[in-house]
Scaffold this active site. Structure first.
Site, short mmCIF file in Angstrom:
data_model
loop_
_atom_site.label_atom_id
_atom_site.label_comp_id
_atom_site.label_asym_id
_atom_site.label_seq_id
_atom_site.Cartn_x
_atom_site.Cartn_y
_atom_site.Cartn_z
N LYS A 170 0.96 -1.06 -0.08
CA LYS A 170 0.12 0.01 -0.08
C LYS A 170 0.93 1.24 0.03
O LYS A 170 0.41 2.11 -0.74
CB LYS A 170 -1.01 -0.13 1.22
CG LYS A 170 -2.02 -1.09 1.15
CD LYS A 170 -2.83 -1.15 2.24
CE LYS A 170 -3.64 -2.61 2.37
NZ LYS A 170 -4.34 -3.19 3.23
N GLN A 219 -4.70 -1.94 9.50
CA GLN A 219 -4.39 -3.34 8.77
C GLN A 219 -4.80 -4.21 9.79
O GLN A 219 -4.57 -4.38 10.95
CB GLN A 219 -2.92 -3.54 8.54
CG GLN A 219 -2.51 -4.85 7.66
CD GLN A 219 -3.40 -4.52 6.35
OE1 GLN A 219 -3.31 -3.63 5.67
NE2 GLN A 219 -3.79 -5.80 6.02
N ASP A 246 -10.98 2.75 3.56
CA ASP A 246 -11.20 1.14 3.54
C ASP A 246 -12.88 0.82 3.55
O ASP A 246 -13.03 -0.14 3.14
CB ASP A 246 -10.70 0.38 4.72
CG ASP A 246 -9.47 -0.25 4.40
OD1 ASP A 246 -9.19 -0.60 3.10
OD2 ASP A 246 -8.62 -0.72 5.27
#
Ligand code: NAD
Length: 300
Positions: free
Chosen positions: A53, A97, A119
């Protein structure tokens, strides 16, 4: 029939080229898009995902803030980190994460500002999917939707079968396609006779994490098959959930693994981050700003 390949790597590359121009426009207006990635602990797979990422951000001109916290970080400290990032105008997207060690993932996800939830895992964005109005669609299903679009298929009225019902892939995927008026079936580990469902699919989307789950007899002739699965075999080979070699002889379109859905997920994360930065340019109170605002938050 041999299926045509849906090339996620190529689409990803094309989208990322377009991102560079958007970043340049933002920078001209004094905004450098920024994404904060929080990693708690040292799960090796998570470290690889976070690395990918951060690398993708750099490639597109997005500033990345990589925050690595030790695995024994108390929940309060993780929440305080999120609060600081929520208030930081240089940060347009925040992601944490998953999975998280010993920390209640839901309360952490709910702490992220809905305006920076790139997200798409905050309850607000999840709820937005139900009513067809979300600020940030979750990245993997969002990428799948764009891959489907490249086939030129109108999903309205089609039988779509989603295998896998997780919160990050299967369920949001089903909701996004329902919004597009597909007839959606969701299957999962407790589904009896999976083949009886998959054989009816005009579009089959598989996200179970089970290599070889979908074999040709389970696929309708001419179906579009999207394989979200990423599985590492004992010999180190990466495969999806679909028997690619067999199923490609029956499908009309198919995604490979690797090179299908995988590259799109990170690309859509950057897309959401850019959109967030573009929102930040809109002046609060202006008509423009209202368009971008999350309706439920208006007047809050
Ligand atoms: P998960 O483990 O959270 O959920 C798996 C789902 O599949 C569950 O709903 C489970 O009930 C269902 N399932 C398991 N075995 C099944 C079976 N035999 N028959 C039918 N359903 C079954 O997984 P997830 O996070 O949704 O990920 C699924 C797969 O997609 C994994 O391989 C993961 O690595 C991959 N993934 C890929 C990307 C990407 O960017 N390409 C992103 C996220 C996940």
């Amino acid at each position: 029939m041999t299926a045509r390949i849906i090339d996620g790597k190529a689409l990803s590359k094309q989208l990322r080229e377009g991102f560079k121009a958007r970043v340049a426009t933002l920078v001209e207006q004094g905004v450098t898009p920024g994404l904060a990635v929080i990693l708690v602990g040292d799960n090796p797979a998570s470290r690889v995902y976070v690395g990918n990422k951060v690398k993708a951000c750099e490639e597109c001109g997005v500033r990345s803030f990589h925050i690595a916290l030790p695995s024994d970080t108390p929940q309060a400290e993780v929440l305080a980190t999120i609060a600081r990032l929520n208030a930081d105008p240089a940060v347009h997207g925040i992601l944490i994460q998953l999975p998280l060690p010993h920390i209640d993932g839901r309360s952490v996800l709910e702490a992220i500002s809905v305006h920076k939830d790139v997200d798409g895992f905050h309850l607000y964005n999840v709820g937005g999917l139900v009513v067809g109005n979300t600020i940030f669609p979750p990245c993997t299903p969002y990428g799948v939707q764009l891959l489907l679009d490249t086939t030129g298929t109108d999903v309205a009225g089609k039988n779509v079968v989603v295998v896998g019902a997780s919160n990050i892939v299967g369920k949001p995927m089903a909701l996004m396609l329902l919004q597009r008026e597909a007839t959606v079936t969701i299957c999962h580990a407790r589904t009896r006779d999976l083949a009886q469902h998959t054989i009816l699919a005009d579009i089959l989307i598989v996200a179970a994490g089970r290599p070889g789950l979908i074999v040709p007899q389970m696929v309708k002739q001419g179906a579009i098959v999207i394989d979200v699965g990423i599985n590492r075999l004992p010999d180190g080979k990466i495969v999806g959930d679909v028997d690619f070699e067999g199923v490609k002889e029956k499908a009309s379109w198919i995604t490979p693994v690797p090179g299908g859905v995988g590259p799109m997920t990170v690309t859509m994360l950057i897309e959401n981050t850019l959109r967030s930065a573009e929102r930040a340019l809109h002046v609060p109170g202006s008509e423009d700003y209202q368009d971008w605002e999350a309706p439920v938050l208006k007047g809050a």
